[in-house]
Motif scaffolding. Sequence first.
Motif: not given
Length: 718
Positions: A124-128, A130-131, A169-171, A179-181
């Motif tokens: 969900q965090a990645a989608q928000r 844009g990852a 790092i992966p991006g 994404v972390y935040s």
Amino acid sequence: MGDSEHGNRLSEGLDPEQREAVHAPRGPVCVLAGAGTGKTRTITRRIAHLVNNGHVAAGQVLAVTFTARAAGEMRTRLRALGVQGAQARTFHAAALRQLRYFWPRVVGDAPWELLDGKLRLVGQAAQRAGAPTDRESLRDFASEIEWAKASLITPDDYGTATAKIGREIPGPAEQVSAVYSGYEALKTRARSMDFDDLLLHTAAVLEEHHDVAGEFRERYRCFVVDEYQDVTPLQQRVLDAWLGNRDDLTVVGDANQTIYSFAGASPRPLLDFSKRFPEAVVVRLERDYRSTPQVVALANKVIGAARGRPAGSRLQLIGQRPDGPQPHFAEFDDENAEARAVVRRIRKLLDAGVSASEVAVLYRVNAQSEVYEQALTEAEIPYQVRGGERFFHRPEVRQAMHVLRSNGELEIGANTLPDVVRKLLSTIGLTDEPPTGGAMREKWESLLALVELAEEFAAAVEDADLPRFVGELVLRAEAQHPPTVEGVTLASLHAAKGLEWDAVFLVGLTEGTLPIQHVLSDASGGSEGIEEERRLFYVGVTRAREHLWLSWALTRSAGGGGRPRRRSRFLYGLVPDDHPAALPAKGTVAGASSLRRDAAKPECRTCAGPLIGSVAVKLGRCASCPSDVDEQLLGRLKTWRADRAKQLKVPAYVVFTDATLMAIAEQRPTTVAALVGISGIGASKLDKYGSDVLDLVHAGGSDGGSSSLIRASEDQLE
């Protein structure tokens, strides 16, 4: 039992260094314990000694380690020593227990839910943000979040911290940070915790609530930390919160076995223990009771070649067991030849009485397991995969098989089968160059293994097409369901940490695999990464009690195809100069077929030239030399194989592969000696099928004569 008698019992069987650690006074103690030196025995006896002599009550002891298995073993040993009530847990289990107790007082409402996994919220965090949201990217984001939290790095500090240390790092850093935040915000909103939060919240509670900290420190007065070389900054913060200003701490570790730096672990707290506690007792355990002197000598050479070893890591193991066999080195043309040779050696060990559960095949990456799963299945030797799914159970392999099956009508045309397979798998992540690491790299390795299987299939089967190849994969997947109770262990080197076996096979020891490729290509931290890979190799070597096999292959594919490889740099200085396997190191390209290891290399029965590649060795002729196959015999063999496979309810290749049947039909062996001279026919195959095969060659000869020859020759086989 009196105190004196009990104390004497605690000292029984201890060497002088172990006894010094056990009897060290209450206070800071650092035990530098090499592999196989009896550290668990030492620390449990120390706890029992402290309790028995009244220095601490059993219920005031908290011992922490890194796996539930190790904690369970520690509790069992303490009970056997008469210590009841001492706590032995993992860091996370201890923190969870404490949070559950203190939560009502500190927070006041119902305890937050503990997440089983991160991927849903990370997605969900990645989608928000844009990852990317594919499964491999989410796994890499989740691993990066775990590393950051273990390293006490916040989302805001993530970019600066990773740039400072040159971390892969992966991006883009901004994207990973977002994404972390976002993950942290979603988790808090859901009133949930992950496993890292158990440690963070525990430390915060003890740091910020003095009454809670006082109650906890009154309850626990003595702390023991096992595997201290693997502690992360977050775990060290929790330990400091537990201790307060006290120093009743015993730590045990071996900096030479630090193999989790990628997850935030550091040996620095272990190596700096004497600086933090100048009055600490430091004991070095170097007597190795696990391995033979031959294995110990090799292990010392491996770690002795490490660069920049700090003083606290310079342990020199001293073997205490009787002599055993020398470690065995072997080089092969391709991975299949390597796997078959390993399985032949395993069969010899099993026939000699070694239990299958006391044998392990260890590799650097999980994708290497498939060829060993296949070889063990064909040899009907049970196995179990530890620390990972069996090859055909992995999500990326199931996805790949679905893609291949869905394109079954695709015409090969002018392309080869491997080209078509590679093109199809490129739609789900197979690239020309490997990703740097993480879950994407693991997926890439698995997909590449499928392309290599296509290369082998195309070399062995005429007019190989996609449907036939998919059928072969399905048969392999169905066949690889051996019992898991008593079997050979297949495991990655990381999954093998803390375990040991009578016989260990370290396989695939090539540059780009060990050390792993992304370490070799890392310009910023390559040196540190290579030294961690060396320590991983050291861990693998020290898993062996008696039998140790080290091997590598010059190419992936049968017949010498594929990119040539060079044996691992870690082997230089280990392989004796007069050993046949040492010869390629004097050449220029380790993978070149002109570099031969053995003067007795098999020769072509037609032109007498050297045979290169496993298929050529099996057939006994060069690929360019004409085949003199007996077509009628080949037909009889295939019909017989189909019948036997049906009777045994196994795929046909488990009885004999197509290449083996071709070799029999070409060479037409009429004696047991000639039959076992064909690669792939050993004692087990001879016992089961030898009589039938010789009968087919003789076109209906007597059963009795062949069977008696077989029985008489079994003890002459390897």
